[in-house]
Motif scaffolding. Structure first.
Motif, mmCIF file in Angstrom:
data_model
loop_
_atom_site.group_PDB
_atom_site.id
_atom_site.type_symbol
_atom_site.label_atom_id
_atom_site.label_comp_id
_atom_site.label_asym_id
_atom_site.label_seq_id
_atom_site.Cartn_x
_atom_site.Cartn_y
_atom_site.Cartn_z
ATOM 1 N N ARG A 13 -76.742 -25.973 -55.198
ATOM 2 C CA ARG A 13 -76.698 -24.741 -54.413
ATOM 3 C C ARG A 13 -78.082 -24.097 -54.326
ATOM 4 N NH1 ARG A 13 -76.308 -19.594 -55.917
ATOM 5 N NH2 ARG A 13 -75.839 -20.167 -58.052
ATOM 6 N N ILE A 14 -78.783 -24.041 -55.443
ATOM 7 C CA ILE A 14 -80.112 -23.425 -55.465
ATOM 8 C C ILE A 14 -81.116 -24.286 -54.695
ATOM 9 C CG2 ILE A 14 -82.032 -22.782 -56.978
ATOM 10 C CD1 ILE A 14 -79.911 -21.921 -59.028
ATOM 11 N N ALA A 15 -81.026 -25.611 -54.811
ATOM 12 C CA ALA A 15 -81.959 -26.497 -54.110
ATOM 13 C C ALA A 15 -81.765 -26.399 -52.598
ATOM 14 C CB ALA A 15 -81.762 -27.933 -54.576
ATOM 15 N N ARG A 16 -80.526 -26.298 -52.135
ATOM 16 C CA ARG A 16 -80.289 -26.124 -50.706
ATOM 17 C C ARG A 16 -80.829 -24.792 -50.215
ATOM 18 N NH1 ARG A 16 -74.622 -26.228 -50.444
ATOM 19 N NH2 ARG A 16 -74.406 -27.400 -52.346
ATOM 20 N N LYS A 17 -80.755 -23.762 -51.057
ATOM 21 C CA LYS A 17 -81.253 -22.436 -50.694
ATOM 22 C C LYS A 17 -82.751 -22.482 -50.408
ATOM 23 C CE LYS A 17 -81.916 -17.914 -52.850
ATOM 24 N NZ LYS A 17 -81.638 -17.139 -54.065
ATOM 25 N N TYR A 18 -83.505 -23.250 -51.212
ATOM 26 C CA TYR A 18 -84.949 -23.349 -51.047
ATOM 27 C C TYR A 18 -85.371 -24.489 -50.125
ATOM 28 C CZ TYR A 18 -85.788 -19.823 -54.573
ATOM 29 O OH TYR A 18 -85.843 -18.631 -55.250
ATOM 30 N N GLY A 19 -84.436 -25.282 -49.638
ATOM 31 C CA GLY A 19 -84.757 -26.370 -48.730
ATOM 32 C C GLY A 19 -85.505 -27.512 -49.392
ATOM 33 N N VAL A 20 -85.197 -27.777 -50.654
ATOM 34 C CA VAL A 20 -85.867 -28.825 -51.417
ATOM 35 C C VAL A 20 -85.204 -30.164 -51.108
ATOM 36 C CG1 VAL A 20 -86.334 -29.677 -53.742
ATOM 37 C CG2 VAL A 20 -86.507 -27.247 -53.250
ATOM 38 N N ASP A 43 -93.041 -30.834 -51.450
ATOM 39 C CA ASP A 43 -92.342 -29.562 -51.599
ATOM 40 C C ASP A 43 -92.639 -28.892 -52.942
ATOM 41 O OD1 ASP A 43 -91.143 -30.125 -49.182
ATOM 42 O OD2 ASP A 43 -89.334 -30.947 -50.096
ATOM 43 N N ALA A 44 -93.866 -28.956 -53.411
ATOM 44 C CA ALA A 44 -94.199 -28.496 -54.757
ATOM 45 C C ALA A 44 -93.877 -27.019 -54.973
ATOM 46 C CB ALA A 44 -95.668 -28.757 -55.053
ATOM 47 N N ASP A 45 -94.240 -26.148 -54.039
ATOM 48 C CA ASP A 45 -93.978 -24.717 -54.213
ATOM 49 C C ASP A 45 -92.478 -24.419 -54.198
ATOM 50 O OD1 ASP A 45 -96.687 -24.243 -54.357
ATOM 51 O OD2 ASP A 45 -96.868 -23.828 -52.201
ATOM 52 N N MET A 48 -90.902 -25.667 -57.512
ATOM 53 C CA MET A 48 -91.175 -24.768 -58.630
ATOM 54 C C MET A 48 -90.326 -23.502 -58.553
ATOM 55 S SD MET A 48 -93.064 -26.463 -60.540
ATOM 56 C CE MET A 48 -93.447 -25.222 -61.746
ATOM 57 N N ALA A 49 -90.163 -22.953 -57.357
ATOM 58 C CA ALA A 49 -89.338 -21.750 -57.203
ATOM 59 C C ALA A 49 -87.876 -22.063 -57.501
ATOM 60 C CB ALA A 49 -89.482 -21.194 -55.788
ATOM 61 N N ALA A 50 -87.386 -23.203 -57.043
ATOM 62 C CA ALA A 50 -85.995 -23.588 -57.290
ATOM 63 C C ALA A 50 -85.752 -23.838 -58.772
ATOM 64 C CB ALA A 50 -85.633 -24.825 -56.475
ATOM 65 N N LEU A 51 -86.677 -24.531 -59.429
ATOM 66 C CA LEU A 51 -86.529 -24.802 -60.862
ATOM 67 C C LEU A 51 -86.590 -23.520 -61.684
ATOM 68 C CD1 LEU A 51 -88.613 -28.055 -61.311
ATOM 69 C CD2 LEU A 51 -86.132 -27.801 -61.283
ATOM 70 N N LYS A 52 -87.440 -22.606 -61.280
ATOM 71 C CA LYS A 52 -87.546 -21.327 -61.992
ATOM 72 C C LYS A 52 -86.243 -20.539 -61.875
ATOM 73 C CE LYS A 52 -90.538 -17.297 -62.377
ATOM 74 N NZ LYS A 52 -91.724 -16.628 -61.845
#
Length: 90
Positions: A13-20, A43-45, A48-52
């Motif tokens: 869910r979080i990865a789809r939110k950030y488009g990773v 997709d480094a930025d 990192m935002a999704a993992l955080k």
């Protein structure tokens, strides 16, 4: 990155939110089911935002008590306070 079965849906869910862009593979060599997640390098930025966000959400979830455990703790207290009177009225 390794993710267990319980957190896989939350991560997706979080990865789809950030488009990773990612791929999930199941590791069959281990006894317990675990999943390996592979990311694209461009997709480094976003990664990192999704993992955080995923790690902070996982930490918040582990800190708060389970709702079922809280209910189990409350049931004896409520049961002791409750008195039932059955009277037949005509």
């Amino acid at each position: 990155m390794e993710i267990d079965d319980a957190n896989l849906r939350q991560f997706e869910r979080i990865a789809r939110k950030y488009g990773v862009d990612y791929a999930v593979r199941r590791d069959t060599s281990a006894d317990t089911p675990r999943f390996l997640v592979f990311f694209k390098g461009r997709d480094a930025d976003a990664i990192m935002a999704a993992l955080k966000e995923f790690s902070s959400a996982k930490e918040r979830k582990s800190e708060r008590p389970s709702l079922l455990q809280r209910l189990r703790d409350i049931v004896p207290v409520v049961g002791a306070q409750k008195e039932r009177k059955k009277e037949l009225e005509r």
